[in-house]
Design an enzyme around this catalytic site. Sequence first.
Site, mmCIF file in Angstrom:
data_model
loop_
_atom_site.group_PDB
_atom_site.id
_atom_site.type_symbol
_atom_site.label_atom_id
_atom_site.label_comp_id
_atom_site.label_asym_id
_atom_site.label_seq_id
_atom_site.Cartn_x
_atom_site.Cartn_y
_atom_site.Cartn_z
ATOM 1 N N TYR A 65 32.662 36.606 41.970
ATOM 2 C CA TYR A 65 31.884 35.537 42.572
ATOM 3 C C TYR A 65 32.094 34.339 41.899
ATOM 4 C CZ TYR A 65 29.322 39.273 45.135
ATOM 5 O OH TYR A 65 28.960 40.303 46.063
ATOM 6 N N GLY A 223 25.255 38.607 60.739
ATOM 7 C CA GLY A 223 25.552 37.162 61.107
ATOM 8 C C GLY A 223 26.151 36.452 60.003
#
Length: 308
Positions: A65, A223
């Site tokens: 990350y 989503g």
Amino acid sequence: MASPHSSAASARSGGSGLLAGRTVSRIGYGAMQLSRLRADRDAGVAILRRAVELGVDHIDTANFYGDGFVNGLIRQAIRPEDGVTVVSKVGATANPGGPRPLRLAQRPEELRAEVEANLAGLGIDQLAVNLRRADAGPGLRPDGDQVVDLDDQLAVMTALRDEGKIGAIGLSSVSLDVLRRALPVGPVCVQNAYSLVARDDEEMLELCLAEGIAWVPYFPLGGAVPGLPKVTDEPAVIAAAQAAGCTPAQIGLAWILRHAPHTLLIPGTADAGHLQVNVDAGAVELDDKTLADLDAISTRGRRGQDRT
């Protein structure tokens, strides 16, 4: 980076659950989006400190990350006395300048290197680590030398556990068959894409419940990538939110908590307001009729989309 005496223990949102032998709040925090704050490090630290203030005591991260940036924020922001359980993952590595922010790193030597990088970046000697496979859900698929047998991966993970560098082993992006094969090593959690509108892994969720394995879904509202259906677009979800006086996102999170008692959520955000909303979802109650209306929503889970 965890202490048995958590200052947040009395304020666990959504109740408590078990993770790697520790009692944690059922609503934790996924740190991936903190990589957006590279230009404002202080804001990233502030988000993490606010999470602790809100009772969050479970943070999900990865060395890939932000190519170590997020782990550096966690090292700076989280203190031993906060009692926060940090869980990372290996199986991929940062890919600066590449077509995607990461690339798979599935070979045993790569798994070991990523564990070492996580420990160094977080400034700790041991942590729980998820083996991020590429068997299921949105994401990259392995080819060439990245097609690695599960047994070879589990061998290095258990060796690292024996060495004391891994405190507990989890799994991510795995199929039901892979989970079954991995049961002998005692996985403590499974992270797969799962939401109200993408319930492909219901059988796996049930197996985790039977085996005492925490279910830690990513993309709990769908989503997050193109083509993945959104929980918040569902009319029944919108109606439930209006009736309860909360947001559709909170309904989606509350449904997962109610649906499976061994679920631990790790919604992510780089915004303090959204963080508060996510934590507050633990207080949302669903009556039987609302729950039945939500259960009736058809699942439209789709596999194979990109994710990090």
